[in-house]
Design an enzyme around this catalytic site. Structure first.
Site, PDB file in Angstrom:
ATOM      1  CE  LYS A  39      -2.260   1.779   3.557  1.00 57.89           C
ATOM      2  NZ  LYS A  39      -1.860   3.245   3.605  1.00 57.89           N
ATOM      3  CG  ASP A  66      -5.625   4.386   0.997  1.00 62.75           C
ATOM      4  OD1 ASP A  66      -6.593   4.783   0.909  1.00 62.75           O
ATOM      5  OD2 ASP A  66      -5.170   4.248   2.488  1.00 62.75           O
ATOM      6  CE  LYS A  68      -7.701   6.746   3.999  1.00 62.89           C
ATOM      7  NZ  LYS A  68      -6.339   6.357   3.804  1.00 62.89           N
ATOM      8  CG  ASP A  71     -11.687  18.539  -5.272  1.00 68.18           C
ATOM      9  OD1 ASP A  71     -12.659  19.185  -5.429  1.00 68.18           O
ATOM     10  OD2 ASP A  71     -10.528  18.634  -5.222  1.00 68.18           O
ATOM     11  CB  THR A 125     -10.041   2.020  11.130  1.00 67.12           C
ATOM     12  OG1 THR A 125      -8.543   2.367  10.440  1.00 67.12           O
ATOM     13  CG2 THR A 125     -10.651   1.020  10.221  1.00 67.12           C
ATOM     14  NE  ARG A 216       1.057   2.586  12.790  1.00 63.42           N
ATOM     15  CZ  ARG A 216       0.252   3.591  13.144  1.00 63.42           C
ATOM     16  NH1 ARG A 216       0.556   4.629  14.005  1.00 63.42           N
ATOM     17  NH2 ARG A 216      -1.021   3.537  12.663  1.00 63.42           N
TER      18      ARG A 216
END
Length: 237
Positions: A39, A66, A68, A71, A125, A216
């Site tokens: 990602k 990713d 997002k 607009d 999340t 992570r």
């Protein structure tokens, strides 16, 4: 449409490269032959641009870009077209941007004759009921996720991004072929970081996720390869 049902769970783990280019490519090299997906988020993409996607594709990875989008439809259609041109295999947009906005992104994919997976962000999340309410949303959190998923389906997208806690409801709502990508995944005992609604990797898949995103717990581990292998062992046991 991505045929994820024929793939193993380990093949559907997406490693989140939320770091700089050198570290990202070093991690990608270490995980070659193990991970299938990487990602690329805003931090890495805004620093490096399309070249980072190209580098990962050359290493044999599928890339979840990713960014997002959120607009006006015209801008999102152009942004989606540019993202698809990088070779990305998944792209994202915020469902709250409206059905016409999501339709514009899907139009870009259709016009490119691309098999790119188009995903709508339902509720981040990192958010909980309190932070959602602070944005002015009066629905409870699960109802908001459901409403955004319905809008994504109406817009013709491939699926959604949501917490693994909402995956059972979303799988029932969207059916067996929809992509349901779940961040907020942490192996047992791992630090939660800025995530609020989490499960373990196995629980996320059991709940109906098509893909999980893990950052992570792998990328910040002393031995990222061992961390990935431990997740794979859990998933395939």
């Amino acid at each position: 449409m991505l045929d994820f049902n024929s793939q193993s769970r380990t093949e559907r783990v997406i490693v989140a490269l939320d770091c700089g280019r050198d570290e990202a490519l070093d991690l990608a090299r270490k995980l070659q032959g193990k991970a299938s997906w990487m990602k690329v988020g805003m931090t890495l993409y805004y620093a490096e641009g399309p070249s980072i996607v190209a580098a990962l594709k050359e290493m044999g990875y599928k890339v979840f870009l990713d960014l997002k989008f959120h607009d006006i439809p015209h801008q999102v259609k152009g942004a989606a077209a540019s993202a698809i041109a990088t070779g990305a295999d998944m792209i994202t947009m915020h469902a709250v941007g409206s059905i016409p906005m999501m339709q514009a992104a899907q139009e870009a994919a259709n016009e490119a004759r691309s098999e790119v997976v188009t995903l709508a962000i339902t509720v981040l999340t990192s958010m909980n009921a309190e932070t959602l309410a602070e944005t002015g949303v009066t629905r409870n959190l699960e109802d908001q996720v459901r409403a955004m998923a319905c809008n994504a389906r109406t817009a013709g997208l491939s699926g959604v991004v949501a917490s693994p806690l909402e995956a059972p409801m979303l799988r029932e709502l969207l059916g067996p072929e929809a992509c349901i990508v779940t961040p907020g995944v942490r192996p047992a005992g791992a630090a939660l970081g800025d995530q609020s609604r989490v499960t373990t990797p196995a629980q996320a898949f059991d709940n109906g996720a098509s893909h999980i995103v893990v950052g992570r717990p792998i990328t910040a581990a002393a031995d990222p390869v061992a961390a990935f292998d431990a997740i794979a062992k859990e998933l395939e046991s």
